[in-house]
Design a protein around this motif. Structure first.
Motif: not given
Length: 223
Positions: A197-210, A212-223
């Motif tokens: 069963r799939l539950v529609p959600w926003n892209d927070t269910c996809l974001a990870d920190a695998d 350095p680039e993805l981690y930098a995006r998280l930091v920028q998003r949350c700043s």
């Protein structure tokens, strides 16, 4: 085995006290962080380790929550996943997965085995990833409620657009198959052959920190 940790949670990561779901959770925190080049789970996000965000969301809704660490988990990571608990709060369950270096399946099996020790009749288990700090308690609750009230036997996962995200709730009918997994595989193949069963959600269910680039995006998003 690690013993349950008891004590009070720091204000920075203290989860709220809403209704909890009758569903256990397993938080995977045993990865080697090879693509990051350092232990990504202890990197800060708004002054709090990445893994502590994921853990707070899980603990706000699920009970018990089992945290799976690798055999060489650093003291810094151990501190990040052992918040001081308040009086009468469910103790945190820590598992050291000795075979975690062989792949994700070993961490998943170690966590599920502990869940079944605690509750052999668990209807399912929610599997969360320690490097997804944007997964919120709201998402955890929506997934848990969908699983517990959905009626027919099915696993549950969030979806953003056409991409399936995390966390995922595994139905107990898959437990025996999960415990037979080997190496660096998760439950993806099992989910392909079981109602989902799939539950529609926003892209927070996809974001990870695998990376350095993805981690930098998280930091920028949350700043």
């Amino acid at each position: 085995r690690f013993r349950p940790y008891r004590g009070a949670v720091s204000a920075a990561i203290r989860p709220p006290r809403p209704r909890r779901a009758a569903l256990p959770g397993v938080l995977l925190a045993a990865g080697a962080s090879r693509r990051m080049g350092c232990c990504k789970l202890t990197l800060p996000l708004n002054g709090v380790p990445l893994v502590a965000h994921a853990l707070a969301a899980a603990r706000a809704v699920l009970e018990p929550v089992v945290v799976v660490l690798g055999p060489e988990a650093s003291s810094e990571l151990f501190r990040a996943v052992t918040p001081r608990l308040r009086a009468n709060e469910e103790p945190l369950q820590l598992v050291s997965a000795s075979r975690a270096p062989l792949g994700q399946a070993e961490s998943l099996k170690a966590g599920l085995a502990r869940v079944l020790e605690l509750d052999p009749e668990a209807p399912g288990v929610m599997v969360l990833l320690g490097d997804q700090p944007l997964v919120s308690a709201d998402l955890v609750r929506v997934l848990a409620d969908s699983f517990l009230t959905g009626g027919e036997a099915a696993c549950v996962a969030p979806v953003c657009g056409e991409r399936r995200g995390n966390p995922v709730v595994l139905h107990r009918d898959l437990f025996s198959a999960v415990l037979r997994l080997e190496g660096d595989v998760g439950a993806r193949e099992l989910l392909a052959n079981f109602p989902l069963r799939l539950v529609p959600w926003n892209d927070t269910c996809l974001a990870d920190a695998d990376t350095p680039e993805l981690y930098a995006r998280l930091v920028q998003r949350c700043s």
